[in-house]
Scaffold this motif. Structure first.
Motif, PDB file in Angstrom:
ATOM      1  N   ASP A 169       1.062   8.073  -5.647  1.00 24.95           N
ATOM      2  CA  ASP A 169       0.059   7.518  -6.545  1.00 24.95           C
ATOM      3  C   ASP A 169      -1.337   7.819  -6.009  1.00 24.95           C
ATOM      4  OD1 ASP A 169      -0.258   5.398  -8.874  1.00 24.95           O
ATOM      5  OD2 ASP A 169      -1.682   4.828  -7.310  1.00 24.95           O
TER       6      ASP A 169
ATOM      7  N   LYS B 122      -3.137   2.109 -19.415  1.00 23.80           N
ATOM      8  CA  LYS B 122      -4.106   3.209 -19.499  1.00 23.80           C
ATOM      9  C   LYS B 122      -5.375   2.801 -20.243  1.00 23.80           C
ATOM     10  CE  LYS B 122      -0.586   6.839 -19.258  1.00 23.80           C
ATOM     11  NZ  LYS B 122      -0.879   7.126 -17.856  1.00 23.80           N
TER      12      LYS B 122
ATOM     13  N   ASN C 154      -6.098   7.731 -10.466  1.00 24.50           N
ATOM     14  CA  ASN C 154      -5.160   8.731 -10.972  1.00 24.50           C
ATOM     15  C   ASN C 154      -5.751   9.609 -12.078  1.00 24.50           C
ATOM     16  OD1 ASN C 154      -2.429   8.171  -9.626  1.00 24.50           O
ATOM     17  ND2 ASN C 154      -3.090   6.128 -10.238  1.00 24.50           N
TER      18      ASN C 154
ATOM     19  N   HIS D 155      -6.186   2.890 -12.171  1.00 24.43           N
ATOM     20  CA  HIS D 155      -6.216   3.903 -13.226  1.00 24.43           C
ATOM     21  C   HIS D 155      -7.221   5.002 -12.892  1.00 24.43           C
ATOM     22  CE1 HIS D 155      -6.105   5.825 -17.077  1.00 24.43           C
ATOM     23  NE2 HIS D 155      -7.307   5.425 -17.416  1.00 24.43           N
TER      24      HIS D 155
ATOM     25  N   SER E  38       5.818   3.581  -8.924  1.00 24.15           N
ATOM     26  CA  SER E  38       5.633   3.244 -10.336  1.00 24.15           C
ATOM     27  C   SER E  38       5.257   1.783 -10.524  1.00 24.15           C
ATOM     28  CB  SER E  38       6.896   3.565 -11.137  1.00 24.15           C
ATOM     29  OG  SER E  38       7.981   2.756 -10.719  1.00 24.15           O
TER      30      SER E  38
ATOM     31  N   GLU F 279       1.671   1.332 -11.558  1.00 24.21           N
ATOM     32  CA  GLU F 279       1.167   1.853 -12.823  1.00 24.21           C
ATOM     33  C   GLU F 279       0.500   0.753 -13.633  1.00 24.21           C
ATOM     34  OE1 GLU F 279       4.317   3.803 -14.861  1.00 24.21           O
ATOM     35  OE2 GLU F 279       4.501   5.402 -13.380  1.00 24.21           O
TER      36      GLU F 279
END
Length: 470
Positions: free
Chosen positions: A16, A201, A380, A377, A195, A198
């Motif tokens: 990540d 978005k 990444n 966010h 993950s 995550e």
């Protein structure tokens, strides 16, 4: 070893953005013990621990999109480097010299000048290196443990070391009772899957600093070029560059009584919105001012009018899904606190320290779940944005970085011969850096490990603020 080979399953762990940020760094510590543990026990325990942390036997790869991942191939494991050797130095001699590693063999003490990676064997970067050094007349031992920061942060590193120690202690107890065939060590499950980090978005950027957004999204030809390098090549480049530096690590003790006096002098000047200043706030503020004044005195600051303090914060307690996940990847972010140089360069004053400490407290309090999600966010968005951050941290003259390891439980790493008498960082690849550690047992307070050039260290000790440290 046979158990490890039988237990590992081939798989890939996709890293990540949180892993990319510190990927040029390692986490290297020395663990000192007054009583040694047999070599076969330590090595057996290490392989049993790797069953629960198979990622350390993987290989870091970089894809065409510059994204990194770790491949664990059960038929071609990339096992950590493990060495067990002896030296002609008595443990008491080292203890009398405050554990000065320069008394040790060159190939061991030079570890404190190794930036990255932990070890390169042939063309493959090992993700961890462990070297057990036994002292003269079996008077004690030192365990040097270096793990790639791409894989672990400080919390995960200490979790691994404590687990290795627990298993070693279990095996040693069974061995002493001649019950080797009855060893039954319950397996623990740790979360390696990134993950879990995550985020939505659509989390936005409304609580992030504009400077941070620009830094992470800036996509320059240089950052794309360096991100394209293999981890091995990046490691060799940074190791080569650091070989020309005059950076050293200096260890000092901040006693409980000195910290109490400092806090009592600072707290009355805390601003109305700050009800309490933590030990970390006060220590970081003290180091912040010390660094700024020392670098100014030797002419190492540039023409900018502010000085930055990069404070490292663990996001685990701030994100609900991580709270009980036993996550052992990278889960820290760095937040910058800017202070006017004119303020920092003034004569000694508790009020100045209070102002800086309050700014640090506000910054830390501002790292909530929404901030962490937005920053995650952002990490990444660009596969090479972390290169900009890495260069900023390691080369900027008007900044220093601080990380606090005091709560991780380093002194709980009992391999079966008792707790360590001292745990110290070997190096921090950052010219102006601070690692806050708990003081060794029986001393109280904190041990502060400063990383700086020798000229700055000399200048720092001439500051009026230095009276709190010895």
């Amino acid at each position: 070893m046979d158990r490890l080979l039988a237990s590992v399953k081939s798989h890939t762990v996709y890293l990540d953005g949180y892993d990319d940020i510190p990927s040029i760094l390692i986490i290297p510590f020395y663990f000192w013990y007054e009583k040694a543990v047999p070599s076969d026990v330590l090595e057996t325990a290490l392989y049993r621990t790797l069953e629960e942390f198979p990622i350390l036997a993987g290989r870091i790869k970089t894809g065409n999109d510059s994204r990194s991942f770790v491949v664990i191939d059960k038929n071609h494991l990339n096992l950590p480097v493990y060495t067990d050797s002896s030296c002609n130095v008595h443990f008491q001699t080292l203890k009398d010299a405050d554990f000065d590693v320069r008394l040790l063999p060159v190939d061991y003490s030079s570890a404190c000048k190794t930036p990255a990676p932990p070890g390169i064997i042939g063309h493959c970067m090992r993700l961890a290196e462990f070297h057990v050094l036994r002292m003269k007349d079996d008077s004690g031992m030192c365990i040097f443990a270096s793990i790639s920061h791409t894989i672990f942060d400080g919390t995960a590193y200490c979790t691994f070391m404590k687990r290795w120690a627990d298993i070693s202690k279990h095996i040693l107890a069974a061995q002493e009772q001649q019950r080797m065939l009855e060893i039954n060590i319950p397996t623990q499950v740790f979360q390696h899957d990134r993950s879990i980090l995550e985020t939505n978005k659509d989390s936005g950027t409304d609580v992030l600093e504009p400077e941070a957004c620009q830094m992470f999204t800036k996509n320059t030809a240089f950052s794309r070029w360096v991100a394209w390098f293999s981890p091995e090549l990046r490691g060799r480049i940074f190791r080569y560059l650091l070989s020309f530096s005059d950076i050293h690590i200096y260890h000092f003790h901040l006693s409980s009584s000195a910290l109490e006096r400092l806090t009592q002098s600072v707290q009355p000047f805390a601003e109305s919105d700050i009800s309490h200043l933590s030990a970390n706030d006060v220590i970081s503020a003290l180091a912040f001012v010390l660094f700024a004044q020392a670098l100014h005195k030797i002419g190492r600051l540039n023409s900018e009018t502010v000085f930055l303090s990069n404070i490292v914060a663990d996001i685990r307690p701030r994100i609900k899904r991580l709270a009980n996940a036993k996550y052992v990847g990278n889960a820290v972010l760095m937040k910058a606190v800017a202070s006017p140089l004119d303020l920092l360069l003034q004569d000694h004053s508790p009020k100045i320290l209070a102002t800086v400490a309050c700014d640090i407290r506000r910054a830390v309090d501002g790292i909530d779940e929404r901030y962490c999600n937005q920053m995650g966010h952002l990490f990444n968005q660009s596969p090479c944005g972390y290169i900009n951050i890495a260069m900023q941290i390691t080369t900027a003259s008007n900044s220093f970085s601080s990380t606090n390891h005091a709560r991780f439980g380093y002194y709980e790493t009992d391999f079966g011969s008792g707790s360590p008498v001292l745990v110290r960082p070997a190096f921090l690849m950052c010219e102006n850096g601070l690692v806050i550690m708990p003081a060794r047992p029986g001393k109280g307070g904190y041990e502060l490990s400063f990383v700086m050039i020798s000229e700055a260290a000399k200048s720092m000790k001439e500051s009026e603020y230095w009276k709190y440290i010895y």
